[in-house]
Design an enzyme around this catalytic site. Structure first.
Site, short mmCIF file in Angstrom:
data_model
loop_
_atom_site.label_atom_id
_atom_site.label_comp_id
_atom_site.label_asym_id
_atom_site.label_seq_id
_atom_site.Cartn_x
_atom_site.Cartn_y
_atom_site.Cartn_z
CG HIS A 1 -10.52 -61.57 32.96
ND1 HIS A 1 -9.54 -62.29 32.33
CD2 HIS A 1 -11.46 -61.31 32.01
CE1 HIS A 1 -9.84 -62.43 31.06
NE2 HIS A 1 -11.01 -61.85 30.84
CD GLU B 1 -7.03 -62.73 35.04
OE1 GLU B 1 -6.98 -62.40 33.85
OE2 GLU B 1 -8.05 -63.24 35.55
CB CYS C 1 -11.58 -65.63 30.06
SG CYS C 1 -12.29 -64.52 28.83
#
Length: 152
Positions: free
Chosen positions: A130, A132, A46
């Site tokens: 993202h 994660e 990001c």
């Protein structure tokens, strides 16, 4: 600073997400250039992707609407596979501004913006989305395995 981080002799550097306009962070971009030149593996997500893109010579721009939410299709350029991703950003790295030693690794299928980059010679890569996040599929979790393997 980069010097402070390098004192710890890290196996790798992770540039995390965060809010804001990446073009206002020139002082961080300078530090990340030093980290890139150290040869230590770097993985950015990001805002980390945007800062790394600038440190590698690219430019960022504000998206008209931004990318928000889950289920954004992104194509992995190396495999041709489509990853379903979670996103939350209002800026992007301009693909055309990247130098020849940096390649586009992931492309957004909604608007063709850059979603990932990789340095051709250095152990440096980043994604805009993202990996994660756990809001949906785990299509992009392999990126952490790639980063761990770069660290040895």
């Amino acid at each position: 600073t980069a010097a402070d981080a390098l004192k710890h002799k890290p196996a790798g550097i992770f540039l995390s997400n965060g809010p804001g306009d990446p073009s206002a962070l020139d002082y961080i971009v300078r530090e990340v250039k030093t980290l890139v030149n150290s040869g230590i593996p770097i993985f950015g997500i990001c805002l980390g992707h945007q800062i790394l893109g600038q440190a590698l010579g690219g430019k960022t721009f504000k998206l008209k609407f931004g990318h928000r939410g889950a289920n954004h299709p992104v194509r992995n350029e190396a495999t041709g596979k489509i990853e379903i991703t979670t996103q939350n950003h209002g800026f992007a790295v301009d693909t055309a501004s990247l130098p020849n030693d940096v390649e586009a690794s992931h492309i957004n299928l909604y608007d063709q913006t850059l979603e990932g980059l990789r340095h051709r010679r250095l152990p440096v890569f980043a994604v805009q989305y993202h990996p994660e996040a756990s809001a949906g599929p785990h299509d992009s979790h392999y990126l952490f395995t790639v980063f761990r393997s770069m660290m040895g």
